[in-house]
Write a protein that holds these residues in place. Structure first.
Motif, PDB file in Angstrom:
ATOM      1  N   VAL A  55       5.089   0.144  -4.782  1.00  8.43           N
ATOM      2  CA  VAL A  55       5.008   0.714  -3.437  1.00  8.43           C
ATOM      3  C   VAL A  55       6.383   0.703  -2.791  1.00  8.43           C
ATOM      4  N   SER A  56       6.556   1.534  -1.785  1.00 14.45           N
ATOM      5  CA  SER A  56       7.839   1.576  -1.086  1.00 14.45           C
ATOM      6  C   SER A  56       7.966   0.465  -0.052  1.00 14.45           C
ATOM      7  N   ALA A  57       6.835  -0.034   0.433  1.00 15.52           N
ATOM      8  CA  ALA A  57       6.835  -1.123   1.419  1.00 15.52           C
ATOM      9  C   ALA A  57       5.731  -2.110   1.057  1.00 15.52           C
ATOM     10  N   GLY A  58       6.080  -3.389   0.994  1.00 15.77           N
ATOM     11  CA  GLY A  58       5.093  -4.411   0.648  1.00 15.77           C
ATOM     12  C   GLY A  58       4.343  -4.918   1.859  1.00 15.77           C
ATOM     13  N   LYS A  59       3.397  -5.810   1.607  1.00 22.64           N
ATOM     14  CA  LYS A  59       2.678  -6.460   2.697  1.00 22.64           C
ATOM     15  C   LYS A  59       3.687  -7.136   3.613  1.00 22.64           C
ATOM     16  N   PRO A  60       3.522  -7.100   4.932  1.00 23.50           N
ATOM     17  CA  PRO A  60       2.332  -6.745   5.717  1.00 23.50           C
ATOM     18  C   PRO A  60       2.138  -5.256   5.980  1.00 23.50           C
ATOM     19  N   ASP A  61       2.995  -4.400   5.419  1.00 25.13           N
ATOM     20  CA  ASP A  61       2.765  -2.964   5.552  1.00 25.13           C
ATOM     21  C   ASP A  61       1.427  -2.610   4.892  1.00 25.13           C
ATOM     22  N   PRO A  62       0.705  -1.645   5.426  1.00 30.54           N
ATOM     23  CA  PRO A  62      -0.601  -1.294   4.852  1.00 30.54           C
ATOM     24  C   PRO A  62      -0.539  -0.521   3.536  1.00 30.54           C
ATOM     25  N   GLU A  63       0.658  -0.085   3.120  1.00 31.06           N
ATOM     26  CA  GLU A  63       0.747   0.786   1.950  1.00 31.06           C
ATOM     27  C   GLU A  63       0.079   0.223   0.694  1.00 31.06           C
ATOM     28  N   PRO A  64       0.254  -1.065   0.339  1.00 29.02           N
ATOM     29  CA  PRO A  64      -0.384  -1.539  -0.899  1.00 29.02           C
ATOM     30  C   PRO A  64      -1.895  -1.337  -0.907  1.00 29.02           C
ATOM     31  N   TYR A  65      -2.557  -1.613   0.207  1.00 26.61           N
ATOM     32  CA  TYR A  65      -4.007  -1.461   0.255  1.00 26.61           C
ATOM     33  C   TYR A  65      -4.424   0.005   0.402  1.00 26.61           C
ATOM     34  N   ARG A  66      -3.611   0.788   1.042  1.00 30.35           N
ATOM     35  CA  ARG A  66      -3.905   2.223   1.089  1.00 30.35           C
ATOM     36  C   ARG A  66      -3.848   2.812  -0.319  1.00 30.35           C
ATOM     37  N   GLN A  67      -2.853   2.388  -1.083  1.00 34.05           N
ATOM     38  CA  GLN A  67      -2.750   2.858  -2.457  1.00 34.05           C
ATOM     39  C   GLN A  67      -3.960   2.427  -3.280  1.00 34.05           C
ATOM     40  N   ALA A  68      -4.418   1.206  -3.049  1.00 32.95           N
ATOM     41  CA  ALA A  68      -5.587   0.721  -3.777  1.00 32.95           C
ATOM     42  C   ALA A  68      -6.810   1.581  -3.487  1.00 32.95           C
ATOM     43  N   CYS A  69      -7.019   1.915  -2.237  1.00 27.80           N
ATOM     44  CA  CYS A  69      -8.172   2.747  -1.873  1.00 27.80           C
ATOM     45  C   CYS A  69      -8.082   4.125  -2.518  1.00 27.80           C
ATOM     46  N   LEU A  70      -6.880   4.692  -2.542  1.00 25.46           N
ATOM     47  CA  LEU A  70      -6.698   5.989  -3.187  1.00 25.46           C
ATOM     48  C   LEU A  70      -7.040   5.899  -4.665  1.00 25.46           C
ATOM     49  N   ARG A  71      -6.624   4.828  -5.319  1.00 22.29           N
ATOM     50  CA  ARG A  71      -6.895   4.686  -6.749  1.00 22.29           C
ATOM     51  C   ARG A  71      -8.368   4.409  -7.016  1.00 22.29           C
ATOM     52  N   PHE A  72      -9.011   3.711  -6.104  1.00 22.62           N
ATOM     53  CA  PHE A  72     -10.467   3.538  -6.226  1.00 22.62           C
ATOM     54  C   PHE A  72     -11.198   4.863  -5.978  1.00 22.62           C
ATOM     55  N   GLU A  90      -7.937 -12.133   0.936  1.00 19.80           N
ATOM     56  CA  GLU A  90      -6.558 -12.560   1.184  1.00 19.80           C
ATOM     57  C   GLU A  90      -6.494 -13.986   1.707  1.00 19.80           C
ATOM     58  N   ASP A  91      -5.400 -14.674   1.363  1.00 19.63           N
ATOM     59  CA  ASP A  91      -5.219 -16.037   1.873  1.00 19.63           C
ATOM     60  C   ASP A  91      -4.140 -16.137   2.944  1.00 19.63           C
ATOM     61  N   SER A  92      -3.181 -15.210   2.962  1.00 19.50           N
ATOM     62  CA  SER A  92      -2.039 -15.342   3.868  1.00 19.50           C
ATOM     63  C   SER A  92      -2.145 -14.399   5.063  1.00 19.50           C
ATOM     64  N   ASP A  93      -1.440 -14.733   6.130  1.00 17.62           N
ATOM     65  CA  ASP A  93      -1.374 -13.848   7.293  1.00 17.62           C
ATOM     66  C   ASP A  93      -0.725 -12.519   6.921  1.00 17.62           C
ATOM     67  N   THR A  94       0.281 -12.581   6.047  1.00 15.41           N
ATOM     68  CA  THR A  94       0.978 -11.370   5.620  1.00 15.41           C
ATOM     69  C   THR A  94       0.020 -10.405   4.933  1.00 15.41           C
ATOM     70  N   GLY A  95      -0.761 -10.922   3.995  1.00 17.48           N
ATOM     71  CA  GLY A  95      -1.713 -10.083   3.277  1.00 17.48           C
ATOM     72  C   GLY A  95      -2.849  -9.611   4.154  1.00 17.48           C
ATOM     73  N   ALA A  96      -3.334 -10.489   5.014  1.00 16.14           N
ATOM     74  CA  ALA A  96      -4.424 -10.118   5.920  1.00 16.14           C
ATOM     75  C   ALA A  96      -3.995  -8.979   6.843  1.00 16.14           C
ATOM     76  N   SER A  97      -2.765  -9.041   7.338  1.00 18.93           N
ATOM     77  CA  SER A  97      -2.258  -7.987   8.222  1.00 18.93           C
ATOM     78  C   SER A  97      -2.203  -6.652   7.481  1.00 18.93           C
ATOM     79  N   SER A  98      -1.785  -6.688   6.229  1.00 17.45           N
ATOM     80  CA  SER A  98      -1.719  -5.476   5.419  1.00 17.45           C
ATOM     81  C   SER A  98      -3.091  -4.854   5.240  1.00 17.45           C
TER      82      SER A  98
END
Length: 205
Positions: free
Chosen positions: A137-154, A165-173
């Motif tokens: 991805v071009s931007a990692g967590k907490p940016d939403p891109e990783p999870y947006r990409q996951a939804c597209l692939r699903f 998620e366990d971290s605040d960073t991941g939860a925010s993403s």
């Protein structure tokens, strides 16, 4: 909306890997004259190596490049992979969801090398449809891109996917991407597993 898939964080959620990440960072930093042994263990929790490098670069020798530093970190992590601790309840939940036919993936803020190492240690290659690393991805967590990409692939809407998620960073993403969030805490592993299985067992029934 009824959940149809699960996107798992890895570090701190499926594996107690933070001590290994920290040990690798401390060892490499010591090699370049920076003592991090007294820092809080959660100082860089959930952050990718790029942000860690940015924070620490001013304290390293000017001759050290990010590329060399990252390779050193990855090498240290690989050499300590035997110390990774699988969180059994979460792994059991993954197997149970797989038996129910629930699509699963891993969405990590770690580099591809670390993600692949962790997946091998967990033995979950056959349980997941794909994995997303920081390198994908071009931007990692907490940016939403990783999870947006996951939804597209699903091929699903964010509202149809649960993120664990366990971290605040991941939860925010995950929340910024519009996914349902199940927050993992080490002291409530069974509760998290039961919550996930309860949602999907009801759907399957």
């Amino acid at each position: 909306m009824t959940p149809l898939a699960v996107a798992w964080d890895i570090d701190g959620t499926l594996l107690d890997s933070e001590p290994v990440h920290l040990a690798a960072l401390v060892a490499v930093s010591q090699r370049y004259g920076l003592d991090l042994s007294g820092d809080p263990p959660d100082r860089f929790l959930g952050q990718h190596l790029g942000s860690v490098w940015t924070a620490l670069k001013p304290s390293y020798p000017t001759s050290l490049t990010q590329e060399i530093w990252v390779q050193d970190i990855l090498g240290e992590y690989s050499s300590r992979a035997r110390d990774l601790v699988v969180i059994a309840e979460m792994l059991d939940a993954m197997h149970a969801l797989h038996r129910l036919g629930v699509p699963q993936a891993c969405v990590s803020n770690s580099e591809r090398f670390i993600v692949d190492t962790n997946i091998d240690v967990l033995g979950i290659g056959d349980l997941i449809q794909f994995s997303i690393s920081r390198d994908d991805v071009s931007a990692g967590k907490p940016d939403p891109e990783p999870y947006r990409q996951a939804c597209l692939r699903f091929g699903l809407l964010p509202s149809q996917v649960i993120a664990v998620e366990d971290s605040d960073t991941g939860a925010s993403s995950a929340m910024a991407a519009g996914l349902h969030l199940v927050r993992f805490h080490p002291e409530r592993t069974t509760t998290v597993a039961e919550e996930l299985l309860g949602r999907f067992a009801a759907t399957a029934g």
